[in-house]
Design a protein around this motif. Structure first.
Motif, PDB file in Angstrom:
ATOM      1  N   PRO A  79     -34.307  19.553   2.292  1.00  0.00           N
ATOM      2  CA  PRO A  79     -33.069  19.563   3.084  1.00  0.00           C
ATOM      3  C   PRO A  79     -32.790  18.214   3.754  1.00  0.00           C
ATOM      4  O   PRO A  79     -31.625  17.782   3.829  1.00  0.00           O
ATOM      5  CB  PRO A  79     -33.321  20.651   4.130  1.00  0.00           C
ATOM      6  CG  PRO A  79     -34.314  21.570   3.484  1.00  0.00           C
ATOM      7  CD  PRO A  79     -35.204  20.674   2.684  1.00  0.00           C
ATOM      8  N   TRP A  80     -33.830  17.560   4.233  1.00  0.00           N
ATOM      9  CA  TRP A  80     -33.654  16.238   4.841  1.00  0.00           C
ATOM     10  C   TRP A  80     -33.124  15.234   3.816  1.00  0.00           C
ATOM     11  O   TRP A  80     -32.212  14.450   4.119  1.00  0.00           O
ATOM     12  CB  TRP A  80     -34.980  15.733   5.398  1.00  0.00           C
ATOM     13  CG  TRP A  80     -35.430  16.393   6.668  1.00  0.00           C
ATOM     14  CD1 TRP A  80     -36.264  17.466   6.797  1.00  0.00           C
ATOM     15  CD2 TRP A  80     -35.077  16.015   8.003  1.00  0.00           C
ATOM     16  NE1 TRP A  80     -36.453  17.778   8.120  1.00  0.00           N
ATOM     17  CE2 TRP A  80     -35.740  16.907   8.886  1.00  0.00           C
ATOM     18  CE3 TRP A  80     -34.280  15.009   8.540  1.00  0.00           C
ATOM     19  CZ2 TRP A  80     -35.618  16.812  10.275  1.00  0.00           C
ATOM     20  CZ3 TRP A  80     -34.157  14.904   9.924  1.00  0.00           C
ATOM     21  CH2 TRP A  80     -34.814  15.801  10.770  1.00  0.00           C
ATOM     22  N   GLY A  83     -29.495  15.966   2.717  1.00  0.00           N
ATOM     23  CA  GLY A  83     -28.578  15.586   3.782  1.00  0.00           C
ATOM     24  C   GLY A  83     -28.430  14.085   3.928  1.00  0.00           C
ATOM     25  O   GLY A  83     -27.355  13.577   4.288  1.00  0.00           O
ATOM     26  N   ALA A  84     -29.510  13.346   3.622  1.00  0.00           N
ATOM     27  CA  ALA A  84     -29.493  11.894   3.798  1.00  0.00           C
ATOM     28  C   ALA A  84     -28.843  11.152   2.635  1.00  0.00           C
ATOM     29  O   ALA A  84     -28.417  10.004   2.809  1.00  0.00           O
ATOM     30  CB  ALA A  84     -30.923  11.387   3.992  1.00  0.00           C
TER      31      ALA A  84
END
Length: 440
Positions: A79-80, A83-84
């Motif tokens: 998820p990180w 999102g990045a």
């Protein structure tokens, strides 16, 4: 995506390729763009860089800590990264796309703000991508294979960034270059992440709070010895690459165009040599292979002392490439074991904070490189190209050979100050490795 590509070393390594293309272009050309092309004062550029490094020191462990505490049905790291991805593309483009007409304080403000934003998002990517490696690949053999493939992709990315970037920004502009490289990043990073399936393992311990997490990390002697040893070796990477143009001019007496030939010889030789190191690791313990790579790396810088022309420079560069390939591949084996052992002790997988702190220690090696350049320059009287002193040849012979040899000797000595005994988790790693190899 077909099951055979899920958690495959080949698809996972696409993430390294994706991040290194824009990252190398950024590190190679952002100072040149702002100082040389846009006229930002060198003092303001240095101030921005200093603030950038302070911010980097703060946000690395924080992002690692937050990543370790993330727990979603999509995983902890993915998820990180997802999102990045768009944020990294935007901030990278913004760094090379300042509004027209900016100058002085306005240009400095744009430079500083975009630099901080870019670095924050880049940290999220590097921490979480790096944390996935020891989680997905368990056991020395599969980690060695994955690391070798990863470093091969990295070298290709370095070649693309250093060769293609000048062609694009000369033909078009820096903003167009950033858009092209951001698009390359987005495509390959997305392919990498959809091929990743995180392991949802039950954790025995309770998540550590920030202070407790730092204390547990600081108490890990193996982690600190491993990373401080690597930091001296990492200094050699940066020192040799930054000194190469000076060495070519004052020692080899070759043209700037021929420097590209020499660098290409080093990078191209590294690609097959990383697989030679993979074969070596399969024949011996990972810790022994890591120490061997440091020793070989030290010996590999000696031929630079005897360089005198393009041919001898290329030969020295290829030999150096063998040492460099070993240092590229082997640390991932030991780093992964340290994280595995910590997980066994705490009942927690804390790849995030270990990867983050390790990354900061590695980046701090640039200070050692700068100090070495300053001290040797003072000894031999080298000040600048306008005032190279009485013996610039010796200045850069020492910086390319003797200083790296000393740094790597220190790295080897440090590596022996702690006994890296991982026998407790060796059986577990072997069982997991067998399962992974069967899947691959």
């Amino acid at each position: 995506m077909k099951a055979k590509w899920i958690n495959s070393p080949y698809t996972f390594a696409l993430g390294m390729f994706a991040m290194m293309v824009p990252s190398q272009a950024f590190s190679s050309f952002y100072s040149y763009f702002y100082v040389e092309k846009l006229g930002l004062g060198i003092g303001l550029a240095t101030l921005a860089r200093t603030i950038f490094l302070i911010w980097d020191a703060v946000n690395n462990p924080l992002f690692g800590y937050w990543s370790d505490r993330t727990n979603t049905r999509f995983g902890r790291r993915r998820p990180w990264v997802f999102g990045a991805i768009p944020l990294f593309m935007i901030t990278f483009i913004l760094v090379f796309s300042p509004p027209g007409g900016l100058s002085g304080n306005g240009l400095f403000t744009w430079f500083l703000v975009t630099l901080i934003l870019y670095e924050a998002v880049a940290t999220v990517l590097w921490v979480n991508y790096g944390a996935l490696f020891p989680e997905l690949f368990r056991g020395d053999r599969i980690r060695a294979k994955a690391s070798a493939i990863q470093q091969g992709y990295q070298v290709v990315a370095l070649l693309i960034a250093t060769v293609v970037a000048p062609i694009i920004y000369t033909a078009l502009n820096f903003s167009s270059m950033a858009i092209v490289f951001a698009s390359v990043f987005g495509i390959f990073m997305f392919i990498c992440m959809i091929s990743v399936k995180e392991k949802r393992e039950p954790e025995e311990g309770k998540p550590l709070k920030l202070v407790a997490a730092f204390k547990e990390t600081i108490k890990n002697k193996k982690f600190w010895v491993f990373n401080f040893s690597n930091s001296f070796a990492q200094t050699v990477n940066g020192l040799v690459s930054s000194i190469m143009p000076f060495y070519a001019k004052y020692v080899l007496h070759i043209t700037e165009a021929q420097v590209s030939i020499m660098l290409a010889a080093v990078f191209i030789s590294v690609i097959p040599l990383v697989f030679v190191w993979y074969w070596i690791i399969r024949k011996m313990d990972g810790v022994k292979a890591w120490r061997l790579s440091l020793i070989v790396y030290g010996l590999a810088v000696i031929p630079f002392w005897f360089g005198s022309n393009l041919v001898s420079g290329i030969v020295a560069g290829i030999i150096f490439g063998f040492g460099l390939a070993g240092f590229f591949v082997t640390p991932a084996i030991v780093g992964g074991r340290i994280i595995d052992e910590d997980a066994e002790k705490t009942g927690l997988r804390r790849e995030g904070i270990y990867t983050a702190v390790s990354g900061f220690i590695t980046r701090s090696s640039g200070l050692i490189s700068a100090l070495a350049f300053f001290v040797v320059g003072m000894i031999f009287g080298y000040e600048s190209g306008d005032n190279p002193g009485p013996d610039p040849t010796s200045t850069f012979r020492y910086l390319m050979s003797i200083v790296p040899l000393c740094l790597l000797a220190i790295a080897v000595i440090i590596s022996y100050t702690v006994k890296f005994d991982f026998s407790k988790n060796k059986r577990g790693d072997h069982d997991i490795e067998q399962k992974i190899n069967h899947q691959l």
